[in-house]
Design an enzyme around this catalytic site. Structure first.
Site, PDB file in Angstrom:
ATOM      1  CB  CYS A   1      -0.928   0.023   1.212  1.00 22.31           C
ATOM      2  SG  CYS A   1      -2.138   1.366   1.121  1.00 22.31           S
TER       3      CYS A   1
ATOM      4  CB  CYS B   1      -6.566   0.197   2.804  1.00 21.41           C
ATOM      5  SG  CYS B   1      -5.848   1.552   1.866  1.00 21.41           S
TER       6      CYS B   1
ATOM      7  CB  CYS C   1      -3.734  -1.316  -0.930  1.00 23.09           C
ATOM      8  SG  CYS C   1      -4.131  -1.805   0.772  1.00 23.09           S
TER       9      CYS C   1
END
Length: 182
Positions: free
Chosen positions: A31, A58, A61
Site C-alpha cells: 500500500c 483500505c 490498496c
C-alpha cells in the site's frame, strides 16, 4: 514485516497484512498510503483476522479483494475511460474528470498516461475522431455538423486532429470509405 510495509514491497502481498490502530484500517504491504508510526501498527496473517479485530479494509490498496495482484490504478483508468466514452461530446476539462474519478488532476494525468500511454485528453480526442469516422460513413451530415456533434468547439481543431489521427481530411475519409463500401 515492518520493513516490507515501509518499503511498500509488493512481494509480500498475500503473505501478511498490517493494520494501523489509530485509523482502524488494514492494508497490504504494498500500500502506497502514508507510512504509519511503528507503535501504531500490528500485523495479521490474513485479512479475515484483521477484520475480526475490528479493522476495515483500505480503500486504496483493497486488501479485501481475493487476488493478490490488485492494482488500484486499473479502477481509475476504467472509470476515466467509461466517463469519457459516455460524455465525449461534452466540453470536459481535466479538473472535471479528476473530480468525477475522485483523484487529483496531476495524479489522474500521470496514472492514465503511465498505464495507457495516452493522456486523458489524447484518449478523448481519439474517441471523438472514431465517432466522427463512424458518422462520416453512416450519415449524410457534413463535416462541420459532425465536428460539433462529437464535441469539438471549432472546425479547425477538429480538422487538424482528424488529419493527424487518420492521415487525411474528413472529406477524403468519407470518399475513400464510400468507394470501399460499394
Amino acid at each position: 514485516m515492518w520493513k516490507a510495509a515501509v518499503d511498500c514491497d509488493h512481494k509480500y502481498d498475500g503473505e501478511f497484512f498490517y493494520a494501523v490502530k489509530t485509523t482502524g484500517i488494514f492494508c497490504r504491504p504494498s500500500c502506497k498510503s502514508k507510512t504509519p508510526n511503528y507503535e501504531n501498527i500490528c500485523f495479521f496473517p490474513n485479512a479475515e483476522e484483521a477484520r475480526k479485530e475490528g479493522f476495515r479494509p483500505c480503500k486504496r490498496c483493497r486488501p479485501d479483494l481475493l487476488e493478490n495482484t490488485y492494482d488500484p490504478h486499473l479502477e481509475i483508468i476504467e472509470d476515466t475511460k467509461k466517463y469519457l466514452q459516455e460524455n465525449y461530446a461534452s466540453n470536459i476539462t481535466i479538473a472535471q474528470l479528476a473530480m468525477h474519478v475522485g483523484v487529483s488532476q496531476y495524479y489522474l494525468s500521470r496514472t492514465f498516461k503511465e498505464k495507457t500511454g495516452y493522456t486523458p485528453q489524447m484518449y478523448l480526442s481519439t474517441l471523438r475522431i472514431q465517432k466522427a469516422q463512424e458518422l462520416l460513413v453512416t450519415t449524410k451530415e457534413n463535416s462541420t455538423e459532425i465536428c460539433f456533434q462529437v464535441g469539438y468547439q471549432n472546425f479547425s481543431s477538429f480538422y487538424k486532429q482528424f488529419k493527424k489521427i487518420c492521415g487525411c481530411s474528413p472529406r477524403c475519409f468519407r470518399t475513400e470509405k464510400g468507394r470501399k463500401g460499394n
